[in-house]
Write a protein that holds these residues in place. Structure first.
Motif, PDB file in Angstrom:
ATOM      1  N   UNK A 177     -16.169 -17.471 -23.894  1.00 10.85           N
ATOM      2  CA  UNK A 177     -14.987 -16.441 -23.754  1.00 10.85           C
ATOM      3  C   UNK A 177     -14.641 -15.873 -25.174  1.00 10.85           C
ATOM      4  N   UNK A 178     -14.458 -16.247 -25.733  1.00  9.69           N
ATOM      5  CA  UNK A 178     -13.568 -15.336 -26.841  1.00  9.69           C
ATOM      6  C   UNK A 178     -14.538 -14.130 -27.110  1.00  9.69           C
ATOM      7  N   UNK A 179     -15.700 -14.212 -26.985  1.00 10.15           N
ATOM      8  CA  UNK A 179     -16.985 -14.073 -27.949  1.00 10.15           C
ATOM      9  C   UNK A 179     -16.788 -12.368 -26.737  1.00 10.15           C
ATOM     10  N   UNK A 180     -16.344 -13.020 -25.489  1.00 11.81           N
ATOM     11  CA  UNK A 180     -17.622 -12.119 -23.996  1.00 11.81           C
ATOM     12  C   UNK A 180     -15.998 -10.835 -24.468  1.00 11.81           C
ATOM     13  N   UNK A 181     -15.171 -11.743 -24.576  1.00 14.41           N
ATOM     14  CA  UNK A 181     -13.978 -10.419 -24.310  1.00 14.41           C
ATOM     15  C   UNK A 181     -13.629 -10.049 -25.839  1.00 14.41           C
ATOM     16  N   UNK A 182     -14.148 -10.821 -26.547  1.00 14.73           N
ATOM     17  CA  UNK A 182     -13.595  -9.363 -28.462  1.00 14.73           C
ATOM     18  C   UNK A 182     -14.775  -8.278 -27.882  1.00 14.73           C
ATOM     19  N   UNK A 183     -16.075  -8.892 -27.510  1.00 15.97           N
ATOM     20  CA  UNK A 183     -17.228  -7.707 -27.190  1.00 15.97           C
ATOM     21  C   UNK A 183     -16.533  -6.391 -26.186  1.00 15.97           C
ATOM     22  N   UNK A 184     -16.068  -7.193 -25.027  1.00 18.61           N
ATOM     23  CA  UNK A 184     -15.316  -5.988 -24.488  1.00 18.61           C
ATOM     24  C   UNK A 184     -14.307  -4.978 -25.491  1.00 18.61           C
ATOM     25  N   UNK A 185     -13.147  -5.893 -25.834  1.00 17.01           N
ATOM     26  CA  UNK A 185     -12.125  -5.330 -26.321  1.00 17.01           C
ATOM     27  C   UNK A 185     -12.765  -4.532 -27.938  1.00 17.01           C
ATOM     28  N   UNK A 186     -13.610  -4.800 -28.622  1.00 19.55           N
ATOM     29  CA  UNK A 186     -14.018  -3.607 -29.082  1.00 19.55           C
ATOM     30  C   UNK A 186     -15.292  -2.675 -29.036  1.00 19.55           C
ATOM     31  N   UNK A 213      -7.742  -2.726 -31.833  1.00 21.08           N
ATOM     32  CA  UNK A 213      -8.613  -2.761 -29.764  1.00 21.08           C
ATOM     33  C   UNK A 213      -7.688  -1.865 -29.465  1.00 21.08           C
ATOM     34  N   UNK A 214      -7.432  -1.260 -28.695  1.00 16.12           N
ATOM     35  CA  UNK A 214      -6.042  -0.377 -27.542  1.00 16.12           C
ATOM     36  C   UNK A 214      -5.788  -1.783 -27.017  1.00 16.12           C
ATOM     37  N   UNK A 215      -6.544  -2.732 -26.788  1.00 17.48           N
ATOM     38  CA  UNK A 215      -5.369  -4.490 -25.972  1.00 17.48           C
ATOM     39  C   UNK A 215      -4.825  -5.063 -27.165  1.00 17.48           C
ATOM     40  N   UNK A 216      -4.712  -4.487 -29.021  1.00 18.96           N
ATOM     41  CA  UNK A 216      -4.013  -4.860 -29.431  1.00 18.96           C
ATOM     42  C   UNK A 216      -2.414  -4.950 -29.669  1.00 18.96           C
ATOM     43  N   UNK A 217      -2.508  -3.465 -28.833  1.00 21.47           N
ATOM     44  CA  UNK A 217      -1.228  -2.505 -29.483  1.00 21.47           C
ATOM     45  C   UNK A 217      -0.512  -2.777 -28.081  1.00 21.47           C
ATOM     46  N   UNK A 218       1.115  -3.272 -28.572  1.00 18.12           N
ATOM     47  CA  UNK A 218       2.131  -3.763 -27.243  1.00 18.12           C
ATOM     48  C   UNK A 218       2.847  -2.567 -28.101  1.00 18.12           C
ATOM     49  N   UNK A 219       2.267  -1.561 -27.032  1.00 17.68           N
ATOM     50  CA  UNK A 219       3.418  -0.089 -26.637  1.00 17.68           C
ATOM     51  C   UNK A 219       4.574  -0.719 -27.368  1.00 17.68           C
ATOM     52  N   UNK A 220       5.426  -0.946 -26.134  1.00 19.69           N
ATOM     53  CA  UNK A 220       6.851  -1.408 -26.014  1.00 19.69           C
ATOM     54  C   UNK A 220       7.521  -1.833 -26.993  1.00 19.69           C
ATOM     55  N   UNK A 221       6.760  -2.391 -27.531  1.00 18.34           N
ATOM     56  CA  UNK A 221       7.103  -3.060 -29.821  1.00 18.34           C
ATOM     57  C   UNK A 221       7.309  -2.154 -29.456  1.00 18.34           C
TER      58      UNK A 221
END
Length: 292
Positions: free
Chosen positions: A64-73, A106-114
């Motif tokens: 799962x982590x591998x698939x998520x990392x591949x998608x996020x990057x 990755x944009x998934x790692x950015x907390x835009x509100x913070x």
């Protein structure tokens, strides 16, 4: 002659148990339970037994982590740089210091509100907008506070906007000579009133050095030649009008008057400057000498 016994005929009616089973089978819920529920339950037991194995769980998490990392990057989700709009050089450096983002990310790692909250906590920033734009650019839009006056306090020279919010710092009064100066405690809560007083001082604008907040209740106007206009806590603008009316009639602001005190609404109190007092004392001594 041998007697033949006729064969026994079976009762065509079903037994009680069989009858109840057949009636139960005709129930839709019962048929669905037998045809679907039991197989699903059986498969579920097998799956649960399988995934309870720690080795299987670890393997599933890894995949799962591998698939998520591949998608996020994926390239379309990567942010490569930051662009700040609407600020000067000083605010630009403060914003970049408040956004310690290492690119590419990755944009998934950015907390835009913070990130937005961090930028809006900077002195001089009234509002901010942060979004991921085209071609992997982090777009930061800034609305800067507009300084309305300079507040001299223990921290140095602080810029305040028209609402009393801090909008920056100054190293020297000469950096912003066009802005009026105020001093004292509690100034930030009374900036609108101070702005009204400065506007009322237009007739003597060239002589105004600044305003002093006294006891967090009222204002003193400081003019050149160390003249002070003491204003009341209530209706300071009306008090200024009385001073200007007296000045128009008797030219008091161009005389050797150190203080014009209008805190008493009944009449103004004038205090002469030190040189004027010395001259007055000499005149009295001379007059007393002649009389003797």
């Amino acid at each position: 002659m041998q007697q033949i016994t006729p064969p026994t005929r079976q009762d065509p009616a079903p037994s009680r148990v069989k009858y109840k089973l057949e009636r139960l089978w005709l129930t839709p819920v019962y048929r669905a339970l037998i045809r679907t529920g039991l197989p699903v339950l059986f498969v579920g037991i097998i799956v649960v037994s399988y995934v309870r194995d720690p080795a299987v769980q670890a393997n599933m998490i890894t995949h799962y982590n591998h698939a998520r990392t591949v998608m996020e990057e994926r390239p379309e989700f990567m942010v490569k740089q930051m662009r700040i709009q609407g600020v000067g050089e000083i605010t630009d450096s403060l914003v970049r210091a408040a956004l310690p983002v290492e690119f590419p990310v990755s944009s998934f790692h950015l907390d835009l509100e913070a990130l937005k909250a961090s930028v809006e906590s900077i002195e001089g920033v009234e509002a901010a907008s942060i979004l991921v734009g085209a071609q992997g650019v982090l777009e930061v839009g800034i609305v800067e506070r507009v300084p309305a006056l300079i507040w001299r306090n223990d921290e140095g020279l602080v810029l305040l906007d028209a609402s009393g919010e801090k909008s920056g710092r100054l190293g020297s009064r000469l950096d912003r000579p066009e802005l009026p100066l105020v001093t004292g405690v509690g100034v930030e809560q009374s900036v609108p009133e101070a702005m009204d007083i400065f506007a009322k001082l237009a007739p003597v604008a060239g002589r105004v050095r600044g305003l002093m907040r006294i006891g967090e209740r009222r204002w003193d106007v400081v003019l050149d030649r160390n003249q002070i206009l003491r204003l009341p806590e209530d209706k300071p603008l009306a008090a200024l009008e009385r001073i200007f009316a007296l000045h128009a009639a008797q030219d008091i602001l161009n005389r050797d008057v150190a203080v014009v005190d209008v805190r008493d609404g009944r009449k103004p109190i004038l205090r002469l400057s030190a040189p004027a007092l010395d001259g007055l004392k000499k005149l009295r001594l001379i007059a007393n000498g002649e009389d003797s």
